[in-house]
Design a protein around this motif. Structure first.
Motif, PDB file in Angstrom:
ATOM      1  N   TYR A   6     -16.072 -14.385   6.308  1.00  0.00           N
ATOM      2  CA  TYR A   6     -16.814 -13.152   6.555  1.00  0.00           C
ATOM      3  C   TYR A   6     -18.253 -13.446   6.964  1.00  0.00           C
ATOM      4  O   TYR A   6     -18.819 -12.765   7.819  1.00  0.00           O
ATOM      5  N   GLY A  10     -19.795 -12.359  10.471  1.00  0.00           N
ATOM      6  CA  GLY A  10     -21.035 -11.584  10.466  1.00  0.00           C
ATOM      7  C   GLY A  10     -22.120 -12.241  11.291  1.00  0.00           C
ATOM      8  O   GLY A  10     -22.855 -11.572  12.018  1.00  0.00           O
ATOM      9  N   GLY A  14     -23.628 -10.482  14.604  1.00  0.00           N
ATOM     10  CA  GLY A  14     -25.062 -10.212  14.710  1.00  0.00           C
ATOM     11  C   GLY A  14     -25.668 -10.858  15.932  1.00  0.00           C
ATOM     12  O   GLY A  14     -26.504 -10.270  16.621  1.00  0.00           O
ATOM     13  N   LEU A  32     -27.337 -12.707  10.581  1.00  0.00           N
ATOM     14  CA  LEU A  32     -26.308 -12.653   9.550  1.00  0.00           C
ATOM     15  C   LEU A  32     -26.330 -11.310   8.836  1.00  0.00           C
ATOM     16  O   LEU A  32     -25.290 -10.677   8.656  1.00  0.00           O
ATOM     17  N   GLY A  35     -25.139  -8.594  11.181  1.00  0.00           N
ATOM     18  CA  GLY A  35     -23.692  -8.699  11.366  1.00  0.00           C
ATOM     19  C   GLY A  35     -22.906  -8.213  10.166  1.00  0.00           C
ATOM     20  O   GLY A  35     -21.887  -7.535  10.306  1.00  0.00           O
ATOM     21  N   LEU A  36     -23.364  -8.553   8.967  1.00  0.00           N
ATOM     22  CA  LEU A  36     -22.646  -8.111   7.761  1.00  0.00           C
ATOM     23  C   LEU A  36     -22.756  -6.608   7.556  1.00  0.00           C
ATOM     24  O   LEU A  36     -21.762  -5.931   7.277  1.00  0.00           O
ATOM     25  N   GLY A  39     -20.749  -4.969  10.143  1.00  0.00           N
ATOM     26  CA  GLY A  39     -19.322  -5.010   9.842  1.00  0.00           C
ATOM     27  C   GLY A  39     -18.893  -3.836   8.981  1.00  0.00           C
ATOM     28  O   GLY A  39     -17.857  -3.214   9.225  1.00  0.00           O
ATOM     29  N   THR A  59     -11.614  -7.598  13.593  1.00  0.00           N
ATOM     30  CA  THR A  59     -12.756  -7.546  12.688  1.00  0.00           C
ATOM     31  C   THR A  59     -14.043  -7.860  13.424  1.00  0.00           C
ATOM     32  O   THR A  59     -15.069  -7.204  13.209  1.00  0.00           O
ATOM     33  N   SER A  63     -17.165  -5.341  13.916  1.00  0.00           N
ATOM     34  CA  SER A  63     -18.469  -5.790  13.435  1.00  0.00           C
ATOM     35  C   SER A  63     -19.525  -5.724  14.528  1.00  0.00           C
ATOM     36  O   SER A  63     -20.661  -5.329  14.288  1.00  0.00           O
ATOM     37  N   ALA A  67     -22.810  -3.490  14.482  1.00  0.00           N
ATOM     38  CA  ALA A  67     -24.111  -4.147  14.585  1.00  0.00           C
ATOM     39  C   ALA A  67     -24.916  -3.586  15.754  1.00  0.00           C
ATOM     40  O   ALA A  67     -26.137  -3.407  15.642  1.00  0.00           O
TER      41      ALA A  67
END
Length: 86
Positions: A6, A10, A14, A32, A35-36, A39, A59, A63, A67
Motif C-alpha cells: 500500500y 501510494g 502521489g 506518499l 497518494g495514501l 487512495g 487500486t 488512488s 490524489a
C-alpha cells in the motif's frame, strides 16, 4: 507485507498525480501522503459510481484519481504567486 504494498502504491499514485497536476516536485514524503490520502478519497469517489477497484492496477487508478482530486482541492485554497512584468 500488504502494508508495504500500500505504501508503494501510494507513493506511485502521489508521484503520478503530481506529474498530472504539474506539481513542483514535492518530494518523497509529500507524494506518499498525497497518494495514501488520495487512495482513500479515490476509493470513496469511484464507489459512488459503482466501481470497486480490484487488483493492483485498479487500486492504482483509483488512488491516482483521488490524489489528483486532492491536489486540485488543495490548489483551490492555496495562493499562487503571480509574476509581474515591469
Amino acid at each position: 507485507m500488504y502494508f508495504l504494498w500500500y505504501l508503494l502504491i501510494g507513493l506511485v499514485a502521489g508521484w503520478i498525480a503530481n506529474l498530472i497536476m504539474k506539481g513542483s516536485g514535492s518530494g518523497l514524503l509529500i507524494n506518499l501522503i498525497v497518494g495514501l490520502v488520495g487512495g482513500l478519497l479515490g476509493g470513496w469517489l469511484v464507489s459512488l459510481f459503482g466501481w470497486v477497484p480490484t487488483g493492483t492496477i485498479g487500486t492504482l487508478i483509483a488512488s491516482v484519481i483521488g490524489a489528483v482530486v486532492l491536489l486540485w482541492i488543495v490548489s483551490l485554497f492555496t495562493r499562487h504567486k503571480t509574476v509581474k512584468n515591469s
